[in-house]
Design an enzyme around this catalytic site. Structure first.
Site, PDB file in Angstrom:
ATOM      1  N   SER A 100      -5.989   3.434   2.349  1.00 13.39           N
ATOM      2  CA  SER A 100      -5.011   4.470   2.712  1.00 13.39           C
ATOM      3  C   SER A 100      -3.636   3.828   2.596  1.00 13.39           C
ATOM      4  O   SER A 100      -3.523   2.590   2.636  1.00 13.39           O
ATOM      5  CB  SER A 100      -5.248   4.889   4.173  1.00 13.39           C
ATOM      6  OG  SER A 100      -4.155   5.647   4.667  1.00 13.39           O
ATOM      7  N   TYR A 117      -5.594   3.424  13.619  1.00  9.86           N
ATOM      8  CA  TYR A 117      -6.033   3.728  12.248  1.00  9.86           C
ATOM      9  C   TYR A 117      -5.402   2.756  11.248  1.00  9.86           C
ATOM     10  O   TYR A 117      -6.066   2.244  10.343  1.00  9.86           O
ATOM     11  CB  TYR A 117      -5.645   5.171  11.934  1.00  9.86           C
ATOM     12  CG  TYR A 117      -6.026   5.643  10.558  1.00  9.86           C
ATOM     13  CD1 TYR A 117      -7.360   5.702  10.148  1.00  9.86           C
ATOM     14  CD2 TYR A 117      -5.050   6.073   9.657  1.00  9.86           C
ATOM     15  CE1 TYR A 117      -7.706   6.157   8.884  1.00  9.86           C
ATOM     16  CE2 TYR A 117      -5.389   6.535   8.393  1.00  9.86           C
ATOM     17  CZ  TYR A 117      -6.715   6.574   8.018  1.00  9.86           C
ATOM     18  OH  TYR A 117      -7.046   7.037   6.757  1.00  9.86           O
TER      19      TYR A 117
HETATM   20  C1  8X3 Z   1      -4.326   9.088   5.512  1.00  8.32           C
HETATM   21  C2  8X3 Z   1      -2.876   8.866   5.459  1.00  8.32           C
HETATM   22  O1  8X3 Z   1      -0.670   9.124   6.694  1.00  8.32           O
HETATM   23  O2  8X3 Z   1      -2.614  10.084   7.776  1.00  8.32           O
HETATM   24  O3  8X3 Z   1      -5.080   7.964   5.283  1.00  8.32           O
HETATM   25  O4  8X3 Z   1      -2.315   7.705   7.713  1.00  8.32           O
HETATM   26  S1  8X3 Z   1      -2.111   8.950   6.988  1.00  8.32           S
END
Ligand code: 8X3
Length: 255
Positions: free
Chosen positions: A140, A153
């Protein structure tokens, strides 16, 4: 099966929806025999049927990427394969560091990092044995820069990025490419909804006013392009964002 035929087998994780499902469709159309894996058996079975009915080749195998024993059993069915798409993963929550839930952080590390580790370790011998292997890691843009509320995340996706970069160093000389795809804002049915625990309003805010976020198929197209380059061409890292997004935090919205 000959190594050449085996190199046309592609395993896709997280194939029940979004980028994984779109990638399975695209790879199947490009001539790969796709093996769909995800926890939701009914979904991948329906997708396999759709792909087979379109005249391509797909099978479904229910699998939780965090369950190492199950992953090993799955991998033992393959002596040689060509492609592994490590797509399973996702985000949980968007709380600041001060209040983020450690359980969410742990689960994100498990699915994104350990899931990718499990599949990659288990299938690396088969990828190498085909003489023409490709490991794709779907990270990502969160694997490359942080943003407020994203730390759990972002930390997990940085882990995925490091796994890909380190593996590429370690197996140079083996006939296996390591490709990292880092998508930015992609509007899928489930990513934001999962992140916000089913809260539709919060999920929709993510894409509010953005003219054209990427679609799952845009990313699948990108993945398929990297996989179908000649074997000696390794796209190390490909960052793909919608035109309206200049960075993780700089997004053009028409409100
Ligand atoms: C997804 C992109 O901007 O939500 O992996 O982290 S974000």
């Amino acid at each position: 099966m000959t190594p050449a035929a085996a190199s046309r087998i592609a395993v896709v994780t997280g194939a029940s929806s979004g980028i994984g499902a779109a990638t399975a469709r695209r790879l199947a159309a490009a001539g790969y025999r796709v093996v769909l894996t995800a926890r939701r058996k009914d979904r991948i079975e329906a997708l396999a049927e759709e792909i087979n009915q379109a005249g391509h080749s797909a099978t479904a195998y229910a699998l939780d990427v965090t369950d190492r024993a199950a992953v090993d059993e799955f991998a033992s069915a393959f002596r040689m394969i060509g492609v592994l798409i490590n797509n399973a993963g996702g985000a949980l929550g968007a709380d600041p560091v001060a209040t983020g839930d450690p359980a969410d952080w742990r689960q994100m590390y498990e699915t994104n990092v350990i899931g990718t580790l499990n599949l990659t370790q288990a299938l690396l011998p088969a990828l190498s044995a085909s003489g023409d292997g490709t490991v794709v890691v779907v990270s990502s843009t969160a694997g490359h820069a942080t943003y407020e509320g994203g730390a759990g995340y972002v930390a997990a996706k940085h882990g995925v990025h490091v796994l890909a970069e380190t593996l590429r160093l370690e197996i140079v000389g083996q006939p296996v490419r390591v490709i990292e795809i880092a998508p930015g804002m992609v509007k899928t049915d489930e990513f934001a909804l999962t992140r916000f625990d089913g809260d539709q309003e919060k999920a929709e805010k993510v894409y509010e006013g953005v003219a054209e976020p990427l679609t799952a198929d845009d990313v699948a197209d990108t993945i398929t392009w990297t996989v179908t380059r000649p074997s000696h061409v390794n796209i190390d890292l490909l960052v793909v964002r919608p035109r309206a997004q200049a960075s993780n935090t700089k997004v053009h919205r028409e409100l």
